[in-house]
Design a protein around this motif. Sequence first.
Motif, short mmCIF file in Angstrom:
data_model
loop_
_atom_site.label_atom_id
_atom_site.label_comp_id
_atom_site.label_asym_id
_atom_site.label_seq_id
_atom_site.Cartn_x
_atom_site.Cartn_y
_atom_site.Cartn_z
N HIS A 94 0.87 -0.94 -0.19
CA HIS A 94 0.11 0.11 0.01
C HIS A 94 0.87 1.32 0.20
O HIS A 94 0.87 2.08 1.16
N GLY A 95 1.77 1.45 -0.94
CA GLY A 95 2.58 2.53 -1.27
C GLY A 95 1.66 3.88 -1.59
O GLY A 95 1.00 4.09 -2.13
N LYS A 96 2.25 5.02 -0.71
CA LYS A 96 1.91 6.43 -0.90
C LYS A 96 3.12 7.29 -0.90
O LYS A 96 3.91 7.03 0.18
N PHE A 97 3.33 8.04 -1.66
CA PHE A 97 4.51 8.84 -1.88
C PHE A 97 4.31 10.24 -1.42
O PHE A 97 3.24 10.84 -1.78
N ILE A 98 5.16 10.98 -0.81
CA ILE A 98 5.35 12.45 -0.81
C ILE A 98 5.81 12.94 -2.08
O ILE A 98 6.82 12.61 -2.69
N MET A 99 5.19 13.68 -2.82
CA MET A 99 5.45 14.18 -3.99
C MET A 99 5.29 15.47 -4.23
O MET A 99 4.54 16.51 -3.63
N CYS A 118 -1.30 9.69 -2.46
CA CYS A 118 0.03 10.10 -2.24
C CYS A 118 -0.35 11.80 -1.63
O CYS A 118 -1.28 12.53 -1.95
N ILE A 119 0.80 12.50 -1.14
CA ILE A 119 0.79 13.71 -0.26
C ILE A 119 1.55 14.69 -1.08
O ILE A 119 2.79 14.50 -1.09
N PRO A 120 0.84 15.78 -1.56
CA PRO A 120 1.40 16.89 -2.34
C PRO A 120 2.12 17.69 -1.59
O PRO A 120 1.67 18.12 -0.33
N VAL A 121 3.45 18.56 -1.81
CA VAL A 121 4.15 19.19 -1.16
C VAL A 121 4.57 20.29 -1.76
O VAL A 121 4.96 20.31 -3.12
N ASN A 122 4.33 21.69 -1.26
CA ASN A 122 4.78 22.77 -1.93
C ASN A 122 6.12 23.08 -1.62
O ASN A 122 6.52 23.56 -0.48
N LYS A 139 -3.87 12.92 8.34
CA LYS A 139 -5.38 12.61 8.03
C LYS A 139 -5.61 11.45 7.00
O LYS A 139 -6.26 10.30 6.98
N GLU A 140 -4.51 11.07 5.99
CA GLU A 140 -4.59 10.05 4.84
C GLU A 140 -4.43 8.58 5.59
O GLU A 140 -4.79 7.69 5.38
N PHE A 141 -3.59 8.75 6.96
CA PHE A 141 -3.40 7.37 7.50
C PHE A 141 -4.51 6.84 8.21
O PHE A 141 -4.25 6.23 9.24
N GLN A 146 2.33 2.21 3.45
CA GLN A 146 3.64 2.86 3.77
C GLN A 146 3.98 3.98 3.15
O GLN A 146 3.58 4.21 1.72
N LEU A 147 4.20 4.92 3.92
CA LEU A 147 4.43 6.21 3.30
C LEU A 147 5.94 6.43 2.81
O LEU A 147 6.99 6.06 3.66
N VAL A 148 6.19 6.59 1.20
CA VAL A 148 7.54 6.76 1.04
C VAL A 148 7.94 8.16 0.80
O VAL A 148 7.05 8.93 0.16
N ILE A 149 9.07 8.58 1.37
CA ILE A 149 9.55 9.81 1.12
C ILE A 149 10.84 9.80 0.88
O ILE A 149 11.70 9.10 1.09
#
Length: 246
Positions: A94-99, A118-122, A139-141, A146-149
């Motif tokens: 269950h991969g989610k990426f910081i992007m 996936c979590i967007p970052v400015n 919130k997403e969790f 699994q959060l990939v950064i």
Amino acid sequence: MSEAIQWVRSLIFMIIIYAWMLVLGLVFAPYALFSKKGASQACRTYARSTMWLARWMVGIRCEVRGSPPSGEVVIGAKHQSFLDIIMIFAAIPHGKFIMKRELLWTPIIGMYARRLGCIPVNRGKKGVAVAKMVKDVAKEFAEPGQLVIYPQGTRVAPGSYKPYKVGTAVLYEGLGFPCVPVATNAGVFWPRTGIMRKPGLAIVDFLEPIESGVQRDEFLVRLEDVIETRSNELMREVGFDPDEAH
């Protein structure tokens, strides 16, 4: 002549995998729009088929080492190329990426990124970005994953160095999850820029987790040490000396 042939094969390979991304994205779109499972299945199909094509067309063999996590963790990964992204995603459930936020507006990729969680970052507002990232991730969790950064914040060419940023440590502290470091040598064969893809053994290695609760400064030192040391070992294993690259 052999290098010219490899370049042509690489060009054809790149055209095929991006065309394939479009085809899969459209075929799975009705399913993915209403189901995260559909989005995940589409992306997993793309990742695995791309690795198969890489072996068949340009001679890149993909190998995953270590124990990919299945529970709730932060994954701090070395990032050298697009290849390490798809190898990591294919290896975890269950991969989610910081992007970077700009990718949300990319056709196909943006829609699937949203559906995967996936979590967007400015990048332009670092302090605000880190604070918002922690809030969005928490919130997403509500759903496991699994959060990939990427601790260096961007792709880094083999042999180059960029400092590790504090964002990974902030997430690690805020979520209270263990952190699994991941090393790679993928950029030796699939560089971050250009067309040429070189044959060889691309590896991502899931290393021993860093337990939760480690103090921030110590955590960052440990994370950088294990990832950089192991990535350098993997690069030397395939005949690339990172100390002589630049």
